[in-house]
Design a protein around this motif. Structure first.
Motif, PDB file in Angstrom:
ATOM      1  N   ARG A 345       0.823  -1.214   0.000  1.00 15.64           N
ATOM      2  CA  ARG A 345       0.000   0.000   0.000  1.00 15.64           C
ATOM      3  C   ARG A 345       0.857   1.263   0.000  1.00 15.64           C
ATOM      4  NH1 ARG A 345      -2.511  -4.153   2.053  1.00 15.64           N
ATOM      5  NH2 ARG A 345      -4.780  -4.394   1.810  1.00 15.64           N
ATOM      6  N   ILE A 348       1.405   2.161  -3.494  1.00 14.75           N
ATOM      7  CA  ILE A 348       0.181   2.735  -4.061  1.00 14.75           C
ATOM      8  C   ILE A 348       0.091   4.218  -3.696  1.00 14.75           C
ATOM      9  CG2 ILE A 348      -2.329   2.680  -4.028  1.00 14.75           C
ATOM     10  CD1 ILE A 348      -1.132   0.296  -5.468  1.00 14.75           C
ATOM     11  N   ALA A 352       0.206   7.444  -6.234  1.00 15.50           N
ATOM     12  CA  ALA A 352      -0.934   8.356  -6.266  1.00 15.50           C
ATOM     13  C   ALA A 352      -0.542   9.795  -5.971  1.00 15.50           C
ATOM     14  CB  ALA A 352      -1.987   7.908  -5.258  1.00 15.50           C
ATOM     15  N   TYR A 418      -7.441  -2.624 -15.469  1.00 12.88           N
ATOM     16  CA  TYR A 418      -7.334  -1.219 -15.069  1.00 12.88           C
ATOM     17  C   TYR A 418      -7.406  -0.347 -16.311  1.00 12.88           C
ATOM     18  CZ  TYR A 418      -2.418  -1.862 -16.445  1.00 12.88           C
ATOM     19  OH  TYR A 418      -1.268  -2.151 -17.139  1.00 12.88           O
ATOM     20  N   THR A 423      -0.695   6.847 -14.367  1.00 15.45           N
ATOM     21  CA  THR A 423      -0.719   6.566 -12.935  1.00 15.45           C
ATOM     22  C   THR A 423      -1.155   5.142 -12.654  1.00 15.45           C
ATOM     23  OG1 THR A 423      -1.168   8.879 -12.420  1.00 15.45           O
ATOM     24  CG2 THR A 423      -1.709   7.271 -10.724  1.00 15.45           C
ATOM     25  N   ASN A 424      -2.187   4.675 -13.373  1.00 13.00           N
ATOM     26  CA  ASN A 424      -2.633   3.301 -13.161  1.00 13.00           C
ATOM     27  C   ASN A 424      -1.577   2.288 -13.563  1.00 13.00           C
ATOM     28  OD1 ASN A 424      -5.075   3.989 -12.033  1.00 13.00           O
ATOM     29  ND2 ASN A 424      -6.264   3.709 -13.911  1.00 13.00           N
ATOM     30  N   TYR A 427       0.335   1.953 -10.488  1.00 12.38           N
ATOM     31  CA  TYR A 427      -0.400   1.112  -9.529  1.00 12.38           C
ATOM     32  C   TYR A 427      -0.248  -0.366  -9.893  1.00 12.38           C
ATOM     33  CZ  TYR A 427      -3.035   5.342  -8.126  1.00 12.38           C
ATOM     34  OH  TYR A 427      -3.415   6.576  -7.684  1.00 12.38           O
ATOM     35  N   TRP A 431       1.261  -3.728  -7.876  1.00 10.25           N
ATOM     36  CA  TRP A 431       0.568  -5.003  -7.667  1.00 10.25           C
ATOM     37  C   TRP A 431       1.427  -6.168  -8.155  1.00 10.25           C
ATOM     38  CZ3 TRP A 431      -4.298  -6.658  -5.862  1.00 10.25           C
ATOM     39  CH2 TRP A 431      -5.061  -5.660  -5.265  1.00 10.25           C
ATOM     40  N   PHE A 468      -9.640  -2.600 -10.948  1.00 14.52           N
ATOM     41  CA  PHE A 468      -9.552  -1.276 -10.326  1.00 14.52           C
ATOM     42  C   PHE A 468     -10.942  -0.631 -10.347  1.00 14.52           C
ATOM     43  CE2 PHE A 468      -4.853   0.151 -10.911  1.00 14.52           C
ATOM     44  CZ  PHE A 468      -4.414  -1.046 -10.386  1.00 14.52           C
ATOM     45  N   THR A 544      -7.923   0.527  -1.111  1.00 14.66           N
ATOM     46  CA  THR A 544      -6.582   1.104  -1.212  1.00 14.66           C
ATOM     47  C   THR A 544      -6.512   2.524  -0.669  1.00 14.66           C
ATOM     48  OG1 THR A 544      -7.023   1.672  -3.532  1.00 14.66           O
ATOM     49  CG2 THR A 544      -5.828  -0.367  -3.117  1.00 14.66           C
TER      50      THR A 544
END
Length: 578
Positions: A345, A348, A352, A418, A423-424, A427, A431, A468, A544
């Protein structure tokens, strides 16, 4: 409501009435503390004229059909500019009349609702909007094989049993009995149970009128009829959507929308990094532009600059960001627990926006719903970068209890859906690396074009293992969160627990039934907290972020405040300095 496919998610909201956000939002977006939700308005005050530009990397708006629109920023866009509703939210988040003369009347505790339409309301062709148009528009929500992805509150609560919408005629007599037009202006809507705040549902564009003669079913998305101050002049997916003034809109009939710009042009398929640079430079037409987000890597630069930070927004938004676990394809709770513990996390939060990102979420109910929020228990041994020891213990158990799912998770892998944004991508990388390092789980990234994202994952035939997503309440009650996310008729059941976790779902369904029937708001809130806890115990989602949103309007865009109701600007209030 879903978070927008082009915005981000969030954390708390304002302390007052709403904090919600029409629906969903985080699965398809990009997303930080210094400035407040202030306005980028000029000293001269609002002015009419000019062209407002909206810059987006998406190829299209997911849905312009009002009964299918269920993402926060898209509701703000269409509801602020094209689609009027019975009631709506004002700047402060209060429910106020829109097409109706008041916010709705009930004298039986919320089971029966009455509305009266205003004078002077018309469609773009000048024809008057009547009760039958509102009734027909709402009826389309029941044709769920055609009108997909929209909110399901009417389907769940209207006093009908076997209505299939206006296209087949099945159950039409039931609908006509539950929704009565007394005359052209007055309507009576009967629910199957009292819901004292159900008028909040009519802030969504499901209550937008649709002329039956213009309804083209699933193709209504391409050219819906306007009841607001703007209408579609042209719409080319992948390139541009252009709105121009609706000459048959009567401002005297509309106390909500100011409609300052002469036209609005949404430009699609833009590189998000280029969007940021255009807004930072704010030259020529870009001074009249807005977008859905700011790339995290530019936040320090923006908020360290005196001029840029003065026009930037940095606020808590209404959404919870999470990853839904498709329990139909991952029915093994031990694998789901391993995923929960293995996730990094901290990575993440960094992706972000670090200090701008907000805080780690513990469930799908945010603390901005104080009657419903209760901290989730049972996960005291979570660690910011993932707990490999505990994740490994759950993987060892899974090898015995569900060897087939274990073999797939550690072999071919679990797919991760996603929206394809920079940005994703970060992420997704977090993962892949943390699930592999901390649990030995292979994650297969599956990027999807942002404008099509929710259409893909909401289809069981194309949905992957992990998705997502993001969600905010449609009005200030977790009745619009817990049932919406985890029941088949809720409108956003990506977890599909009724299929993948049926025994736990039976207990959950009992909680939901009790919550829907509970008239004491405090007791109801406790039930929603119970449902949230059960969903987390069974890991139907991986929460998240309770995050924040950052926006940078062009230097000539005025009234660019953050509209808590939908997690974006209020486009009905924007103006351009001339």
């Amino acid at each position: 409501m879903k978070t927008s496919t082009a915005t981000k998610f969030a954390a708390l909201l304002s302390t007052s009435v709403l904090l919600l956000a029409a629906c969903s939002g985080g699965g398809a977006t990009d997303s930080a503390e210094s400035s407040d939700s202030g306005e980028a308005a000029s000293a001269g005050g609002p002015q009419a004229g000019g062209t407002l530009y909206i810059l987006t990397q998406a190829e299209q708006i997911l849905h312009l059909d009002p009964q299918r629109n269920y993402t926060g920023a898209d509701i703000a866009f269409a509801g602020g500019l094209m689609h009027r509703t019975l009631v709506t939210f004002d700047e402060a988040g209060n429910i106020v009349p829109d097409l109706a003369t008041d916010i709705g009347r009930t004298d039986d505790g919320g089971q029966t609702w009455e509305f009266t339409l205003r004078d002077g309301i018309t469609f773009e062709d000048g024809s008057p909007i009547t009760c039958d148009d509102v009734k027909y528009g709402m009826s389309r929500s029941f044709a769920q094989d055609v009108i997909t992805d929209g909110p399901a509150f009417l389907v769940a609560y209207l006093d009908v049993e076997n209505y299939e919408g206006p296209y087949t005629g099945v159950g039409q007599d039931q609908y006509d009995d539950a929704f009565k037009c007394v005359d052209d202006k007055n309507m009576v809507i009967r629910l199957n149970t009292p819901v004292i705040d159900f008028n909040g549902a009519f802030t969504l564009t499901i209550s937008t009128p649709v002329p039956a003669a213009s309804d083209t079913g699933e193709f209504y998305d391409d050219r819906p009829v306007s009841s607001g101050p703007y209408k579609i002049e042209s719409y080319e997916i992948g390139r541009e959507l252009k709105l121009v003034r609706n000459d048959n809109w009567d401002p005297e009939s509309d106390p909500i929308r100011n409609a300052y710009p002469d036209e609005i042009i949404m430009q699609f398929s833009l590189d998000p990094k280029i969007i940021d640079e255009r807004l930072i430079a704010s030259e020529g037409p870009d001074a009249n532009a807005i977008a859905y987000s700011v790339q995290p890597e530019n936040l320090d630069r923006i908020f360290a600059d005196a001029d840029l930070s003065e026009r930037a927004l940095n606020v808590f938004d209404p959404y919870v960001r999470y990853v839904a676990v498709n329990t139909a394809s991952v029915p093994c709770v031990e694998i789901r627990k391993a995923v929960y513990y293995a996730l990094d996390r901290e990575a993440i939060l960094t992706a972000a926006g670090g200090q701008y990102a907000g805080e780690t979420a513990d469930g799908v109910i945010k603390p901005n719903l104080p009657l419903d929020y209760r901290a989730v228990t049972g996960y005291d041994d979570l660690m910011p970068a993932g707990n490999a020891a505990v994740a490994g213990e759950w993987m060892d158990k899974a090898a015995t209890t569900c060897p087939d799912v274990h073999a797939r998770a550690t072999g071919a892998g679990l797919s991760l859906d996603y929206a394809s944004t920079p940005t994703n991508e970060k992420y997704a990388a977090a993962w892949v690396s943390s699930l592999g390092a901390n649990a030995g789980i292979t994650i297969i990234p599956n990027p999807i074009e942002p404008g099509q994202y929710y259409g893909v994952v909401l289809d069981p035939g194309s949905q992957g293992d992990l998705n997502f997503a993001g969600w905010g309440p449609d009005w200030p009650n977790a009745s619009t969160v817990v049932p919406a996310l985890f029941t088949p008729d809720g409108g956003f059941d990506l977890s599909r627990a009724i299929e993948g976790d049926p025994e736990a779902y039976a207990e959950f369904a009992g909680i939901v039934a009790a919550g829907k029937g509970e008239v004491d708001r405090n007791a109801q809130g406790s039930l929603w907290a119970d449902g949230n806890q059960l969903a987390m115990d069974r890991v139907w989602v991986i929460p998240t972020l309770f995050g924040k949103t950052q926006l940078l309007p062009g230097s000539k865009v005025g009234n660019a405040y953050f509209w808590d109701a939908y997690g974006w600007y209020n486009p009905a209030d924007l103006y351009l300095e001339q």
